[in-house]
Scaffold this motif. Structure first.
Motif, PDB file in Angstrom:
ATOM      1  N   PHE A   1       0.851  -1.191   0.000  1.00 18.28           N
ATOM      2  CA  PHE A   1       0.000   0.000   0.000  1.00 18.28           C
ATOM      3  C   PHE A   1       0.886   1.241   0.000  1.00 18.28           C
ATOM      4  CE2 PHE A   1      -2.053   3.595   1.929  1.00 18.28           C
ATOM      5  CZ  PHE A   1      -3.109   3.758   1.050  1.00 18.28           C
ATOM      6  N   GLN A   2       1.928   1.229   0.813  1.00 19.02           N
ATOM      7  CA  GLN A   2       2.822   2.384   0.848  1.00 19.02           C
ATOM      8  C   GLN A   2       3.406   2.654  -0.545  1.00 19.02           C
ATOM      9  OE1 GLN A   2       2.940   4.300   3.403  1.00 19.02           O
ATOM     10  NE2 GLN A   2       1.898   2.950   4.826  1.00 19.02           N
ATOM     11  N   LYS A   3       3.759   1.582  -1.229  1.00 20.12           N
ATOM     12  CA  LYS A   3       4.348   1.712  -2.569  1.00 20.12           C
ATOM     13  C   LYS A   3       3.332   2.271  -3.573  1.00 20.12           C
ATOM     14  CE  LYS A   3       6.691  -1.058  -6.075  1.00 20.12           C
ATOM     15  NZ  LYS A   3       7.236  -2.378  -6.399  1.00 20.12           N
ATOM     16  N   TRP A   4       2.070   1.863  -3.462  1.00 24.07           N
ATOM     17  CA  TRP A   4       1.048   2.230  -4.439  1.00 24.07           C
ATOM     18  C   TRP A   4       0.080   3.297  -3.933  1.00 24.07           C
ATOM     19  CZ3 TRP A   4      -0.320  -3.578  -5.257  1.00 24.07           C
ATOM     20  CH2 TRP A   4       0.709  -4.203  -5.976  1.00 24.07           C
ATOM     21  N   SER A   5       0.347   3.879  -2.771  1.00 25.54           N
ATOM     22  CA  SER A   5      -0.644   4.762  -2.146  1.00 25.54           C
ATOM     23  C   SER A   5      -1.007   5.958  -3.018  1.00 25.54           C
ATOM     24  CB  SER A   5      -0.178   5.219  -0.768  1.00 25.54           C
ATOM     25  OG  SER A   5       0.979   6.011  -0.885  1.00 25.54           O
ATOM     26  N   ASP A   6      -0.051   6.584  -3.680  1.00 23.36           N
ATOM     27  CA  ASP A   6      -0.379   7.740  -4.521  1.00 23.36           C
ATOM     28  C   ASP A   6      -1.330   7.342  -5.643  1.00 23.36           C
ATOM     29  OD1 ASP A   6       1.225   9.381  -2.969  1.00 23.36           O
ATOM     30  OD2 ASP A   6       2.934   9.292  -4.345  1.00 23.36           O
ATOM     31  N   MET A   7      -1.047   6.241  -6.315  1.00 21.29           N
ATOM     32  CA  MET A   7      -1.883   5.780  -7.421  1.00 21.29           C
ATOM     33  C   MET A   7      -3.269   5.363  -6.929  1.00 21.29           C
ATOM     34  SD  MET A   7      -3.146   2.722  -8.941  1.00 21.29           S
ATOM     35  CE  MET A   7      -2.133   1.496  -8.166  1.00 21.29           C
ATOM     36  N   LEU A   8      -3.345   4.631  -5.815  1.00 16.57           N
ATOM     37  CA  LEU A   8      -4.635   4.180  -5.286  1.00 16.57           C
ATOM     38  C   LEU A   8      -5.473   5.352  -4.789  1.00 16.57           C
ATOM     39  CD1 LEU A   8      -3.413   0.995  -3.427  1.00 16.57           C
ATOM     40  CD2 LEU A   8      -4.956   1.054  -5.393  1.00 16.57           C
ATOM     41  N   THR A   9      -4.831   6.308  -4.155  1.00 13.91           N
ATOM     42  CA  THR A   9      -5.553   7.487  -3.672  1.00 13.91           C
ATOM     43  C   THR A   9      -6.112   8.280  -4.854  1.00 13.91           C
ATOM     44  OG1 THR A   9      -4.197   7.594  -1.687  1.00 13.91           O
ATOM     45  CG2 THR A   9      -5.349   9.617  -2.328  1.00 13.91           C
ATOM     46  N   LYS A  10      -5.294   8.524  -5.855  1.00 14.88           N
ATOM     47  CA  LYS A  10      -5.714   9.317  -7.013  1.00 14.88           C
ATOM     48  C   LYS A  10      -6.795   8.617  -7.841  1.00 14.88           C
ATOM     49  CE  LYS A  10      -4.020  11.304 -11.307  1.00 14.88           C
ATOM     50  NZ  LYS A  10      -2.908  11.369 -12.229  1.00 14.88           N
TER      51      LYS A  10
ATOM     52  N   VAL B   1      -8.685   5.641  -7.063  1.00 20.23           N
ATOM     53  CA  VAL B   1      -9.772   4.914  -6.413  1.00 20.23           C
ATOM     54  C   VAL B   1     -10.430   5.770  -5.328  1.00 20.23           C
ATOM     55  CG1 VAL B   1     -10.409   2.854  -5.100  1.00 20.23           C
ATOM     56  CG2 VAL B   1      -8.710   2.677  -6.925  1.00 20.23           C
ATOM     57  N   LEU B   2      -9.660   6.198  -4.347  1.00 22.27           N
ATOM     58  CA  LEU B   2     -10.246   6.882  -3.197  1.00 22.27           C
ATOM     59  C   LEU B   2     -10.766   8.282  -3.525  1.00 22.27           C
ATOM     60  CD1 LEU B   2      -7.749   5.769  -0.409  1.00 22.27           C
ATOM     61  CD2 LEU B   2      -9.940   4.743  -1.047  1.00 22.27           C
ATOM     62  N   GLU B   3      -9.973   9.098  -4.217  1.00 23.04           N
ATOM     63  CA  GLU B   3     -10.413  10.462  -4.519  1.00 23.04           C
ATOM     64  C   GLU B   3     -11.659  10.507  -5.399  1.00 23.04           C
ATOM     65  OE1 GLU B   3      -7.019  12.649  -5.965  1.00 23.04           O
ATOM     66  OE2 GLU B   3      -6.140  12.786  -3.956  1.00 23.04           O
ATOM     67  N   PRO B   4     -11.740   9.734  -6.502  1.00 21.51           N
ATOM     68  CA  PRO B   4     -12.971   9.780  -7.299  1.00 21.51           C
ATOM     69  C   PRO B   4     -14.210   9.356  -6.510  1.00 21.51           C
ATOM     70  CG  PRO B   4     -11.226   8.750  -8.563  1.00 21.51           C
ATOM     71  CD  PRO B   4     -10.717   8.914  -7.155  1.00 21.51           C
ATOM     72  N   LEU B   5     -14.045   8.468  -5.534  1.00 15.90           N
ATOM     73  CA  LEU B   5     -15.162   8.018  -4.717  1.00 15.90           C
ATOM     74  C   LEU B   5     -15.380   8.902  -3.492  1.00 15.90           C
ATOM     75  CD1 LEU B   5     -14.448   4.193  -4.844  1.00 15.90           C
ATOM     76  CD2 LEU B   5     -16.240   5.437  -6.058  1.00 15.90           C
ATOM     77  N   LYS B   6     -14.496   9.908  -3.316  1.00 20.78           N
ATOM     78  CA  LYS B   6     -14.561  10.823  -2.170  1.00 20.78           C
ATOM     79  C   LYS B   6     -14.486  10.062  -0.840  1.00 20.78           C
ATOM     80  CE  LYS B   6     -17.084  14.448  -4.658  1.00 20.78           C
ATOM     81  NZ  LYS B   6     -16.247  14.403  -5.775  1.00 20.78           N
ATOM     82  N   ILE B   7     -13.574   9.084  -0.789  1.00 20.79           N
ATOM     83  CA  ILE B   7     -13.355   8.308   0.428  1.00 20.79           C
ATOM     84  C   ILE B   7     -12.029   8.752   1.041  1.00 20.79           C
ATOM     85  CG2 ILE B   7     -12.977   6.014   1.405  1.00 20.79           C
ATOM     86  CD1 ILE B   7     -14.595   4.884  -0.954  1.00 20.79           C
ATOM     87  N   PRO B   8     -12.055   9.372   2.216  1.00 19.94           N
ATOM     88  CA  PRO B   8     -10.800   9.745   2.881  1.00 19.94           C
ATOM     89  C   PRO B   8     -10.027   8.495   3.308  1.00 19.94           C
ATOM     90  CG  PRO B   8     -12.697  10.842   3.896  1.00 19.94           C
ATOM     91  CD  PRO B   8     -13.225   9.797   2.962  1.00 19.94           C
ATOM     92  N   LEU B   9      -8.733   8.516   3.137  1.00 21.24           N
ATOM     93  CA  LEU B   9      -7.897   7.372   3.504  1.00 21.24           C
ATOM     94  C   LEU B   9      -8.105   6.974   4.954  1.00 21.24           C
ATOM     95  CD1 LEU B   9      -5.742   5.272   2.897  1.00 21.24           C
ATOM     96  CD2 LEU B   9      -4.011   7.030   3.345  1.00 21.24           C
ATOM     97  N   GLU B  10      -8.329   7.933   5.834  1.00 22.15           N
ATOM     98  CA  GLU B  10      -8.497   7.595   7.255  1.00 22.15           C
ATOM     99  C   GLU B  10      -9.783   6.813   7.525  1.00 22.15           C
ATOM    100  OE1 GLU B  10      -9.713  11.947   6.697  1.00 22.15           O
ATOM    101  OE2 GLU B  10      -7.985  10.736   6.153  1.00 22.15           O
ATOM    102  N   ASN B  11     -10.684   6.735   6.551  1.00 27.50           N
ATOM    103  CA  ASN B  11     -11.907   5.942   6.711  1.00 27.50           C
ATOM    104  C   ASN B  11     -11.760   4.513   6.187  1.00 27.50           C
ATOM    105  OD1 ASN B  11     -13.090   8.174   7.779  1.00 27.50           O
ATOM    106  ND2 ASN B  11     -14.519   8.511   6.114  1.00 27.50           N
ATOM    107  N   VAL B  12     -10.627   4.189   5.618  1.00 25.28           N
ATOM    108  CA  VAL B  12     -10.419   2.852   5.045  1.00 25.28           C
ATOM    109  C   VAL B  12      -9.875   1.929   6.127  1.00 25.28           C
ATOM    110  CG1 VAL B  12      -9.187   1.514   3.290  1.00 25.28           C
ATOM    111  CG2 VAL B  12     -10.017   3.824   2.753  1.00 25.28           C
ATOM    112  N   VAL B  13     -10.630   0.858   6.436  1.00 23.52           N
ATOM    113  CA  VAL B  13     -10.191  -0.099   7.442  1.00 23.52           C
ATOM    114  C   VAL B  13      -9.707  -1.405   6.816  1.00 23.52           C
ATOM    115  CG1 VAL B  13     -11.597   0.868   9.292  1.00 23.52           C
ATOM    116  CG2 VAL B  13     -12.548  -0.927   7.837  1.00 23.52           C
ATOM    117  N   ARG B  14      -9.969  -1.593   5.536  1.00 16.80           N
ATOM    118  CA  ARG B  14      -9.421  -2.757   4.837  1.00 16.80           C
ATOM    119  C   ARG B  14      -9.362  -2.449   3.347  1.00 16.80           C
ATOM    120  NH1 ARG B  14     -11.830  -8.582   5.720  1.00 16.80           N
ATOM    121  NH2 ARG B  14     -11.044  -8.106   7.767  1.00 16.80           N
TER     122      ARG B  14
END
Length: 154
Positions: A39-48, A50-63
């Protein structure tokens, strides 16, 4: 990356699939959430992507995990249980797929007298897992995955 032990019955062990855990929490809540090396390696790509388009803050992800279903995978219907099911959302984003890979969910038509095992009240929804399509599922309802193609969706 990481190996989670003691959860073999939960982690796609009942069908022909492989899983890579990126984020994992012990128990429900944000108290003990672990971000593993991939996740650390891919965090920028996953955030940009997956998470940002869905408006999901990383701190809300538990799995967060990547799952790969192999050819002729036919998972039996199962229902997730526990308090976390009612308090979290399961978001699915197919990354690589084909026309013979899909998700099934048994939908309940609840009435005050409906029993959970009343199969007359259920209908099955088939979700074609197209690349990039994002969907949320209520995993407390019976659900399954199938890859009936001749190739893996990896």
């Amino acid at each position: 990356n990481a190996v989670v032990i003691g959860r073999e019955g939960d982690m796609h062990a009942n069908f022909n699939a492989q899983s890579t855990i990126l984020i994992f929490s012990t128990g429900f809540g944000k108290k003990h959430v672990y971000h593993f090396p991939l996740f650390q390696k891919w965090s920028d790509m996953l955030t940009k992507n997956v998470l940002e388009p869905l408006k999901i803050p990383l701190e809300n992800v538990v799995r967060m995990q990547l799952a790969r279903t192999t050819n002729n995978c036919d998972m039996k219907f199962q229902s997730d249980k526990g308090t976390w099911v009612r308090q979290t959302h399961r978001i699915h984003v197919p990354l690589v797929t084909h026309e013979y890979a899909y998700v099934l969910s048994k939908l309940m038509n609840y009435t005050p007298t409906t029993k959970e095992n009343d199969t007359k009240m259920r209908r099955v929804l088939r979700i074609l897992a197209r690349v990039g399509d994002t969907f949320e599922m209520n995993n407390s309802l019976p659900h399954a995955v199938a890859n009936l193609g001749l190739k893996s969706s990896d």
